[in-house]
Structures are given as structure tokens and as C-alpha cells.
Design a protein around this motif. Structure first.
Motif, PDB file in Angstrom:
ATOM      1  N   CYS A 180       0.635  -1.177  -0.328  1.00  0.00           N
ATOM      2  CA  CYS A 180      -0.203   0.181  -0.744  1.00  0.00           C
ATOM      3  C   CYS A 180       1.144   1.249   0.290  1.00  0.00           C
ATOM      4  N   ARG A 181       2.018   1.068  -0.537  1.00  0.00           N
ATOM      5  CA  ARG A 181       2.859   2.713   0.159  1.00  0.00           C
ATOM      6  C   ARG A 181       3.183   2.998   1.215  1.00  0.00           C
ATOM      7  N   GLY A 182       2.418   2.381   2.075  1.00  0.00           N
ATOM      8  CA  GLY A 182       2.415   3.492   3.591  1.00  0.00           C
ATOM      9  C   GLY A 182       1.316   4.259   4.127  1.00  0.00           C
ATOM     10  N   PHE A 183       0.013   3.968   2.479  1.00  0.00           N
ATOM     11  CA  PHE A 183      -1.167   4.620   3.327  1.00  0.00           C
ATOM     12  C   PHE A 183      -2.592   3.478   3.907  1.00  0.00           C
ATOM     13  N   GLY A 184      -1.672   2.578   4.138  1.00  0.00           N
ATOM     14  CA  GLY A 184      -2.725   1.462   4.918  1.00  0.00           C
ATOM     15  C   GLY A 184      -4.171   0.721   4.025  1.00  0.00           C
ATOM     16  N   PHE A 185      -4.069   1.648   2.783  1.00  0.00           N
ATOM     17  CA  PHE A 185      -4.642   1.371   1.851  1.00  0.00           C
ATOM     18  C   PHE A 185      -4.694   0.751   0.228  1.00  0.00           C
ATOM     19  N   ALA A 186      -5.340   0.736  -0.291  1.00  0.00           N
ATOM     20  CA  ALA A 186      -5.106   0.590  -1.756  1.00  0.00           C
ATOM     21  C   ALA A 186      -6.019   2.056  -2.373  1.00  0.00           C
ATOM     22  N   LEU A 187      -4.932   2.548  -3.314  1.00  0.00           N
ATOM     23  CA  LEU A 187      -6.238   3.391  -4.139  1.00  0.00           C
ATOM     24  C   LEU A 187      -6.232   2.784  -5.113  1.00  0.00           C
ATOM     25  N   THR A 188      -7.844   3.359  -5.660  1.00  0.00           N
ATOM     26  CA  THR A 188      -8.211   3.092  -6.695  1.00  0.00           C
ATOM     27  C   THR A 188      -8.620   4.202  -7.124  1.00  0.00           C
ATOM     28  N   THR A 189      -9.930   4.051  -9.126  1.00  0.00           N
ATOM     29  CA  THR A 189     -10.102   5.146  -9.748  1.00  0.00           C
ATOM     30  C   THR A 189     -10.886   5.010  -9.562  1.00  0.00           C
ATOM     31  N   ASP A 190     -12.246   5.457  -9.474  1.00  0.00           N
ATOM     32  CA  ASP A 190     -13.602   5.839 -10.289  1.00  0.00           C
ATOM     33  C   ASP A 190     -13.949   5.797 -11.608  1.00  0.00           C
ATOM     34  N   ARG A 191     -14.871   5.762 -11.350  1.00  0.00           N
ATOM     35  CA  ARG A 191     -15.566   5.519 -13.647  1.00  0.00           C
ATOM     36  C   ARG A 191     -15.086   7.001 -13.818  1.00  0.00           C
ATOM     37  N   LYS A 192     -14.628   7.877 -13.259  1.00  0.00           N
ATOM     38  CA  LYS A 192     -14.602   9.481 -14.193  1.00  0.00           C
ATOM     39  C   LYS A 192     -12.636   9.258 -14.183  1.00  0.00           C
ATOM     40  N   GLY A 193     -12.246   8.702 -13.595  1.00  0.00           N
ATOM     41  CA  GLY A 193     -10.483   8.730 -13.948  1.00  0.00           C
ATOM     42  C   GLY A 193      -9.878   8.925 -12.003  1.00  0.00           C
ATOM     43  N   ARG A 194     -10.940   9.310 -11.499  1.00  0.00           N
ATOM     44  CA  ARG A 194     -10.154  10.346 -10.083  1.00  0.00           C
ATOM     45  C   ARG A 194      -9.974   9.024  -9.034  1.00  0.00           C
ATOM     46  N   LEU A 195      -8.971   9.960  -8.141  1.00  0.00           N
ATOM     47  CA  LEU A 195      -8.554   8.669  -6.990  1.00  0.00           C
ATOM     48  C   LEU A 195      -9.425   8.897  -6.229  1.00  0.00           C
ATOM     49  N   LYS A 196      -9.234   7.435  -5.683  1.00  0.00           N
ATOM     50  CA  LYS A 196     -10.284   7.720  -4.412  1.00  0.00           C
ATOM     51  C   LYS A 196      -9.599   5.990  -2.865  1.00  0.00           C
ATOM     52  N   ARG A 197     -10.020   6.809  -1.900  1.00  0.00           N
ATOM     53  CA  ARG A 197      -9.529   5.252  -1.168  1.00  0.00           C
ATOM     54  C   ARG A 197     -10.221   3.791  -1.763  1.00  0.00           C
ATOM     55  N   GLY A 198      -9.553   3.031  -1.508  1.00  0.00           N
ATOM     56  CA  GLY A 198      -9.532   1.950  -1.953  1.00  0.00           C
ATOM     57  C   GLY A 198      -9.735   0.558  -0.500  1.00  0.00           C
ATOM     58  N   LYS A 199      -9.587  -0.436  -0.956  1.00  0.00           N
ATOM     59  CA  LYS A 199     -10.103  -1.418   0.391  1.00  0.00           C
ATOM     60  C   LYS A 199      -8.774  -1.654   1.358  1.00  0.00           C
ATOM     61  N   HIS A 200      -8.948  -2.038   2.352  1.00  0.00           N
ATOM     62  CA  HIS A 200      -7.644  -2.475   3.742  1.00  0.00           C
ATOM     63  C   HIS A 200      -7.167  -2.511   3.137  1.00  0.00           C
ATOM     64  N   CYS A 201      -5.972  -2.776   3.285  1.00  0.00           N
ATOM     65  CA  CYS A 201      -4.583  -3.426   3.211  1.00  0.00           C
ATOM     66  C   CYS A 201      -4.549  -4.519   4.662  1.00  0.00           C
ATOM     67  N   ARG A 202      -4.726  -5.699   3.747  1.00  0.00           N
ATOM     68  CA  ARG A 202      -4.556  -6.679   4.443  1.00  0.00           C
ATOM     69  C   ARG A 202      -2.962  -7.125   5.155  1.00  0.00           C
ATOM     70  N   ARG A 203      -1.837  -6.645   4.492  1.00  0.00           N
ATOM     71  CA  ARG A 203      -0.188  -6.809   4.596  1.00  0.00           C
ATOM     72  C   ARG A 203      -0.150  -5.844   5.785  1.00  0.00           C
ATOM     73  N   CYS A 204      -0.365  -5.199   5.868  1.00  0.00           N
ATOM     74  CA  CYS A 204      -0.335  -3.974   7.510  1.00  0.00           C
ATOM     75  C   CYS A 204      -1.357  -3.851   8.503  1.00  0.00           C
ATOM     76  N   ASP A 205      -1.911  -4.234   8.097  1.00  0.00           N
ATOM     77  CA  ASP A 205      -3.795  -4.127   8.397  1.00  0.00           C
ATOM     78  C   ASP A 205      -3.888  -2.983   8.585  1.00  0.00           C
ATOM     79  N   GLY A 206      -3.720  -1.940   7.661  1.00  0.00           N
ATOM     80  CA  GLY A 206      -3.684  -0.738   7.599  1.00  0.00           C
ATOM     81  C   GLY A 206      -3.563   0.298   8.430  1.00  0.00           C
ATOM     82  N   HIS A 207      -2.136  -0.178   8.877  1.00  0.00           N
ATOM     83  CA  HIS A 207      -1.204   0.901   9.737  1.00  0.00           C
ATOM     84  C   HIS A 207      -0.126   1.629   8.619  1.00  0.00           C
TER      85      HIS A 207
END
Length: 83
Positions: free
Chosen positions: A33-60
Motif C-alpha cells: 500500500c506504499r504506507g497509506f494503509g489502503f489501496a488507491l483505486t479510481t472511480d469511473r471518471k478517473g479520480r483517485l479514491k480510497r480503496g480497500k483496507h490493506c491486509r498485509r499491514c492491517d491498515g497501519h
């Protein structure tokens, strides 16, 4: 200085440097997750939004370094064997 001796000196310097890094800063940023604690995804317009909780680091956003993990495991085994 022979090439073999130079290679040994370089490996020793790298090893001591990494062990110093693990002692000073045992936690590094999560690579998934590159230190964010969550994955970054995009919506249909291409804008970034918060994705799922990172399971590897437990969101920390931080994970224990491999060298520190090995040291903790060895210390735990040593303590269990000397009781």
C-alpha cells in the motif's frame, strides 16, 4: 587489496548498515500500500479514491523489517532455550 577481500569488506559494510537500520528503525513502509494503509483505486471518471483496507499491514502502513523479524525470532528462541 584483492578482489575477494574487497567483496568481503563490501558485504560486511552492507550487513552492518542494514543491521543498524533494523535496530534504529525496525518498521518500514508497507510495499503493497506504499504506507497509506489502503489501496488507491479510481472511480469511473478517473479520480483517485480510497480503496480497500490493506491486509498485509492491517491498515497501519508500516511493517516490520525482515532483519528485525529474524532478530526477534532468534532472541525468542534463545530465551525459550535458556529458561
Amino acid at each position: 587489496m584483492t578482489p575477494a577481500l574487497l567483496a568481503i569488506a563490501c558485504l560486511l559494510a552492507i550487513t552492518l548498515g542494514y543491521s543498524g537500520l533494523c535496530a534504529a528503525s525496525p518498521f518500514g513502509t508497507c510495499r503493497k500500500c506504499r504506507g497509506f494503509g489502503f489501496a488507491l483505486t479510481t472511480d469511473r471518471k478517473g479520480r483517485l479514491k480510497r480503496g480497500k483496507h490493506c491486509r498485509r499491514c492491517d491498515g497501519h502502513g508500516k511493517r516490520i523489517r525482515l532483519g528485525r523479524w529474524l532478530y526477534n525470532r532468534a532472541a525468542r528462541t534463545y530465551r525459550a532455550g535458556t529458561r
